[in-house]
Write a protein that holds these residues in place. Structure first.
Motif, PDB file in Angstrom:
ATOM      1  N   LEU A 151       0.835  -1.208   0.000  1.00  0.00           N
ATOM      2  CA  LEU A 151       0.000   0.000   0.000  1.00  0.00           C
ATOM      3  C   LEU A 151       0.869   1.257   0.000  1.00  0.00           C
ATOM      4  N   VAL A 152       1.940   1.212   0.784  1.00  0.00           N
ATOM      5  CA  VAL A 152       2.846   2.371   0.821  1.00  0.00           C
ATOM      6  C   VAL A 152       3.493   2.575  -0.541  1.00  0.00           C
ATOM      7  N   PHE A 162       1.604   6.425  -6.860  1.00  0.00           N
ATOM      8  CA  PHE A 162       0.469   7.287  -7.197  1.00  0.00           C
ATOM      9  C   PHE A 162       0.868   8.767  -7.164  1.00  0.00           C
ATOM     10  N   VAL A 163       1.584   9.140  -6.104  1.00  0.00           N
ATOM     11  CA  VAL A 163       2.039  10.537  -5.998  1.00  0.00           C
ATOM     12  C   VAL A 163       2.952  10.892  -7.170  1.00  0.00           C
ATOM     13  N   GLY A 192       1.117   4.049  -2.857  1.00  0.00           N
ATOM     14  CA  GLY A 192       0.926   5.469  -2.557  1.00  0.00           C
ATOM     15  C   GLY A 192       2.043   6.317  -3.151  1.00  0.00           C
ATOM     16  N   ILE A 193       3.297   5.820  -3.021  1.00  0.00           N
ATOM     17  CA  ILE A 193       4.435   6.560  -3.585  1.00  0.00           C
ATOM     18  C   ILE A 193       4.305   6.656  -5.104  1.00  0.00           C
TER      19      ILE A 193
END
Length: 231
Positions: free
Chosen positions: A209-210, A216-217, A213-214
């Motif tokens: 998930l992390v 995605f950013v 998230g990275i």
């Protein structure tokens, strides 16, 4: 399905409870990736600018090699760096094997051709009238270079973001050169592979998930930079 939902719930608990092993892998990933992208940018941007701006014998061959290296498998880079820094390698005395600087060297090799190719393409695609117009206005060689660099500034940032996305999600180099040592060289990707193999599905999901998230950013940054570069 219950297995997946249970893993997701445990993963969220690990993230919000501040699990030290989980956050150690996250810190290690961000640390080594930052070192790698800084080195890739420092080396790749000038070389890419030179490749796109200058004319020299063998330029097409160099460009072909750089473009080919865009698909350089990470395990092959890991094998190459491992051979160089292992005790029997020519750089064995440096003690870089199973260290973050050693991993950073491999990741720099991974990011370098991405930045070189994208910067060279950006330079080649600048308005062909720019250089003769500046010359006509009395600009010197230095002024032409600086003006071209300003023109491609968003493309340089775009190359940096694209290279960081490849670096932060690689696993072959981190596994072979870093050795996946807990608290020291264990990154998000190597931790996911190890913990999932041990049956610790929750930590694998949490780290996944992390990583998502990275990425995605980074993708949001890419979209914004492309819009600015397209203006």
């Amino acid at each position: 399905m219950d297995y997946l939902i249970s893993g997701l719930v445990q993963a969220i608990h690990l993230l919000f409870s501040g699990d030290e092993a989980t956050y150690s892998a996250i810190r290690t990933t961000l640390s080594v990736s930052s070192m790698s992208i800084a080195a890739s940018l420092a080396l790749g941007a000038p070389l890419g600018f030179l490749l796109g701006h200058a004319t020299f014998p063998g330029k097409r061959g160099v460009r072909l090699i750089v473009d080919t290296l865009l698909a350089f498998p990470t395990v092959v880079i890991g094998l190459l760096v491992y051979g160089l820094v292992s005790s029997r390698g020519p750089l064995g005395h440096t003690g870089l094997l199973f260290t973050l600087p050693g991993v950073a060297i491999g990741q720099t090799i991974l990011g370098l051709p991405i930045i070189m190719a994208m910067v060279a393409t950006a330079v080649e695609e600048t308005d062909s009238r720019l250089k003769p117009t500046l010359r006509m206005l009395g600009a010197g060689r230095k002024d032409v270079l600086l003006t071209t660099l300003v023109e491609i500034r968003y493309s340089v940032l775009l190359a940096c973001v694209a290279a960081y996305g490849r670096i932060v999600s690689e696993i072959g180099i981190s596994m072979m050169v870093g050795g996946n040592i807990k608290w020291h060289t264990r990154t998000i990707t190597t931790a996911i592979a190890l913990e999932t193999g041990k049956g610790e599905f929750a930590m694998g999901v949490a780290l996944g998930l992390v990583l998502l998230g990275i990425v995605f950013v980074l993708n949001v940054g890419l979209v914004l930079l492309r819009r600015r570069a397209g203006r």
